[in-house]
Write a protein that holds these residues in place. Sequence first.
Motif, PDB file in Angstrom:
ATOM      1  N   LEU A  70       0.769  -1.241  -0.249  1.00 11.70           N
ATOM      2  CA  LEU A  70      -0.086   0.108   0.098  1.00 11.70           C
ATOM      3  C   LEU A  70       0.979   1.182  -0.152  1.00 11.70           C
ATOM      4  CD1 LEU A  70      -2.980   1.042   0.236  1.00 11.70           C
ATOM      5  CD2 LEU A  70      -2.689   0.752   2.573  1.00 11.70           C
ATOM      6  N   TYR A  71       1.831   1.264   0.696  1.00 14.46           N
ATOM      7  CA  TYR A  71       2.865   2.415   0.906  1.00 14.46           C
ATOM      8  C   TYR A  71       3.572   2.452  -0.337  1.00 14.46           C
ATOM      9  CZ  TYR A  71       1.946   3.770   5.758  1.00 14.46           C
ATOM     10  OH  TYR A  71       1.730   4.114   6.983  1.00 14.46           O
ATOM     11  N   ALA A  72       3.861   1.502  -1.079  1.00 16.43           N
ATOM     12  CA  ALA A  72       4.380   1.471  -2.588  1.00 16.43           C
ATOM     13  C   ALA A  72       3.711   2.423  -3.386  1.00 16.43           C
ATOM     14  CB  ALA A  72       4.744   0.446  -3.194  1.00 16.43           C
ATOM     15  N   HIS A  73       2.447   2.053  -3.115  1.00 15.58           N
ATOM     16  CA  HIS A  73       1.401   2.966  -4.258  1.00 15.58           C
ATOM     17  C   HIS A  73       1.078   4.474  -3.842  1.00 15.58           C
ATOM     18  CE1 HIS A  73      -0.123  -0.196  -6.920  1.00 15.58           C
ATOM     19  NE2 HIS A  73       0.002  -0.931  -5.890  1.00 15.58           N
ATOM     20  N   PHE A  74       1.050   4.631  -2.380  1.00 11.85           N
ATOM     21  CA  PHE A  74       0.794   5.770  -1.652  1.00 11.85           C
ATOM     22  C   PHE A  74       1.920   5.995  -0.545  1.00 11.85           C
ATOM     23  CE2 PHE A  74      -2.886   4.119  -3.491  1.00 11.85           C
ATOM     24  CZ  PHE A  74      -3.535   5.104  -4.152  1.00 11.85           C
ATOM     25  N   PRO A  75       3.159   6.453  -0.922  1.00 10.64           N
ATOM     26  CA  PRO A  75       4.008   6.738   0.180  1.00 10.64           C
ATOM     27  C   PRO A  75       3.861   7.948   1.127  1.00 10.64           C
ATOM     28  CG  PRO A  75       4.654   7.558  -2.092  1.00 10.64           C
ATOM     29  CD  PRO A  75       3.472   6.953  -2.292  1.00 10.64           C
ATOM     30  N   ASP A  76       2.812   8.514   0.888  1.00  7.44           N
ATOM     31  CA  ASP A  76       2.420   9.752   1.863  1.00  7.44           C
ATOM     32  C   ASP A  76       1.287   9.325   2.692  1.00  7.44           C
ATOM     33  OD1 ASP A  76       4.374  11.388   0.879  1.00  7.44           O
ATOM     34  OD2 ASP A  76       2.951  12.376  -0.599  1.00  7.44           O
ATOM     35  N   GLY A  77       0.882   8.075   2.778  1.00  8.72           N
ATOM     36  CA  GLY A  77      -0.019   7.459   3.533  1.00  8.72           C
ATOM     37  C   GLY A  77      -1.492   8.131   3.582  1.00  8.72           C
ATOM     38  N   LYS A  78      -2.142   8.271   4.601  1.00 12.38           N
ATOM     39  CA  LYS A  78      -3.533   8.650   4.687  1.00 12.38           C
ATOM     40  C   LYS A  78      -3.826   9.688   3.992  1.00 12.38           C
ATOM     41  CE  LYS A  78      -4.749   7.689   9.108  1.00 12.38           C
ATOM     42  NZ  LYS A  78      -5.742   7.845  10.104  1.00 12.38           N
ATOM     43  N   GLU A  79      -3.109  10.667   4.238  1.00 11.31           N
ATOM     44  CA  GLU A  79      -3.196  12.104   3.482  1.00 11.31           C
ATOM     45  C   GLU A  79      -3.235  11.781   2.109  1.00 11.31           C
ATOM     46  OE1 GLU A  79      -1.077  16.257   2.899  1.00 11.31           O
ATOM     47  OE2 GLU A  79      -1.375  15.353   4.874  1.00 11.31           O
ATOM     48  N   GLN A  80      -2.617  11.291   1.431  1.00 10.61           N
ATOM     49  CA  GLN A  80      -2.451  10.866   0.265  1.00 10.61           C
ATOM     50  C   GLN A  80      -3.783  10.348  -0.438  1.00 10.61           C
ATOM     51  OE1 GLN A  80       0.972   9.086  -1.592  1.00 10.61           O
ATOM     52  NE2 GLN A  80       0.374   9.268  -3.589  1.00 10.61           N
ATOM     53  N   LEU A  81      -4.145   9.179   0.249  1.00 15.61           N
ATOM     54  CA  LEU A  81      -5.089   8.496   0.140  1.00 15.61           C
ATOM     55  C   LEU A  81      -6.481   9.071  -0.040  1.00 15.61           C
ATOM     56  CD1 LEU A  81      -4.828   4.875   2.272  1.00 15.61           C
ATOM     57  CD2 LEU A  81      -4.657   5.185  -0.515  1.00 15.61           C
TER      58      LEU A  81
END
Length: 231
Positions: A70-81
């Motif tokens: 999941l972090y590979a797709h969205f390295p900035d975490g929940k905020e990016q999601l």
Amino acid sequence: MSHDAKSAPSDSREHLLRILFHLSKTPAKPSGNTRERILSTAIVLFAGRGYAGTSMRHVATRVGIKAASLYAHFPDGKEQLLREGLDEIFDAFLRFVTQPLATDADTTEQLRIVLGRHVHWQLQFADKAAAWDTALEQFSLDDELPNDYAVELRSRQELYHSYVMALVGELSDMPGARERALAILALCDRAKLWHVSGGGSRATADEVAAFIWSMAMCLVKPEEAVTAERS
């Protein structure tokens, strides 16, 4: 199909062109891939569990992947999601409602099509629609997201709202076009209330759209609506 004698004035056409220009800068992402599933799942979880109550592990488990992936797709975490999830839902909504429109269509036809498509979106993509509505009601965007993004998201909403307000203003000589347009949009947002899936009596999205269109005309052209009802 009948049309107004005059074509849509430049004000509403200008707002429509702004929407189309915005969408031209943000091409549609492929649906059904892992990234799209992650974003859709995250927004639904944020709406249901709350932003603070949803972890990256929760999202990964629901999607069926490892948290590291999941972090590979969205390295900035929940905020990016949250940011990208809200972006993609609203841009998908804008594409859906404007897809059948022609910029030279008359004002009444544009409003009828847009409101009908809005209703169909609420019913066809109920999970995304509900997640979007819940997210905006539940989250204080100024707290959860950087202020510049909160402003950006509201301006994106305003693209659509201003277009509908312009259409309503062009069709009616009555004051308060903004308030009446917002009331019409609220009817569209609550389309499920009149559909069998939400306990209503109308079996199809077209039937709900026709009903909401009749109510919209009561707000846009009340005198004509009353005359039509009496006849």
